[in-house]
Design a protein around this motif. Structure first.
Motif, short mmCIF file in Angstrom:
data_model
loop_
_atom_site.label_atom_id
_atom_site.label_comp_id
_atom_site.label_asym_id
_atom_site.label_seq_id
_atom_site.Cartn_x
_atom_site.Cartn_y
_atom_site.Cartn_z
N VAL A 7 -4.63 19.91 5.00
CA VAL A 7 -4.00 18.76 4.35
C VAL A 7 -2.55 19.09 4.00
CG1 VAL A 7 -4.03 17.31 2.28
CG2 VAL A 7 -6.16 17.77 3.50
N GLY A 10 -0.53 18.81 7.05
CA GLY A 10 -0.26 17.41 7.36
C GLY A 10 0.84 16.83 6.49
N LEU A 11 0.87 17.21 5.24
CA LEU A 11 1.92 16.72 4.33
C LEU A 11 3.29 17.27 4.74
CD1 LEU A 11 0.03 16.98 0.91
CD2 LEU A 11 0.52 14.91 2.24
N TRP A 62 -4.71 17.10 11.62
CA TRP A 62 -3.28 17.36 11.38
C TRP A 62 -2.42 16.25 11.95
CZ3 TRP A 62 0.31 19.46 15.20
CH2 TRP A 62 1.53 19.88 14.67
N ILE A 65 -2.99 12.91 9.98
CA ILE A 65 -2.25 12.87 8.71
C ILE A 65 -0.76 12.66 8.97
CG2 ILE A 65 -1.53 14.19 6.67
CD1 ILE A 65 -4.28 15.60 6.81
N SER A 68 -0.20 8.92 10.65
CA SER A 68 -0.44 7.82 9.72
C SER A 68 0.48 7.93 8.51
CB SER A 68 -1.91 7.77 9.29
OG SER A 68 -2.29 8.98 8.67
N GLY A 69 0.69 9.14 8.03
CA GLY A 69 1.61 9.33 6.90
C GLY A 69 3.03 8.95 7.25
N LEU A 94 -6.93 7.34 9.61
CA LEU A 94 -7.32 8.10 8.42
C LEU A 94 -8.84 8.20 8.30
CD1 LEU A 94 -4.72 6.77 5.84
CD2 LEU A 94 -4.80 9.04 6.89
N ALA A 97 -10.04 10.92 10.58
CA ALA A 97 -9.77 12.24 10.02
C ALA A 97 -10.79 12.57 8.94
CB ALA A 97 -8.35 12.31 9.46
#
Length: 104
Positions: A7, A10-11, A62, A65, A68-69, A94, A97
């Motif tokens: 996570v 991904g951020l 990965w 995130i 979509s992010g 999402l 995931a």
């Protein structure tokens, strides 16, 4: 712990995407350095997660995130389309995931 690392990866991927946009607007060294740091940290955390998680699962989550992010941040920060179909497909990414987490 691998899922937490994934996570976080991904951020950082989302941050790297934001820095690509910043680099297009502000051609300076700060933007380049932040872009490299964002994607570098993303790959670092992804590689840590892949010590435990299968490659296919880790990569799918990965990229989910990050993609979509990035799309959500584009809608929030840059006025990109908020069409219901676009939002629905982001939710599907999402959901996939989350499904990989639940069933892996």
């Amino acid at each position: 712990m691998a899922w937490v690392s994934l996570v976080i990866a991904g951020l950082f991927e989302m941050f790297g995407v934001l820095m690509i946009n910043k680099l297009h607007k502000d051609r300076n060294w700060q933007s380049v350095i932040l872009l490299i740091l964002g994607f570098g940290a993303s790959f670092l955390f992804l590689s840590h997660a892949m010590l435990t998680l299968p490659m296919g699962t880790a990569y799918a989550v990965w990229t989910g995130i990050g993609a979509s992010g990035g799309a959500i941040l584009g809608m929030m920060l840059y006025g990109e389309s908020k069409d219901w179909k676009r939002v629905m497909f982001i939710i599907m990414i999402l959901g996939a995931a989350i499904g990989l987490k639940l069933f892996s």
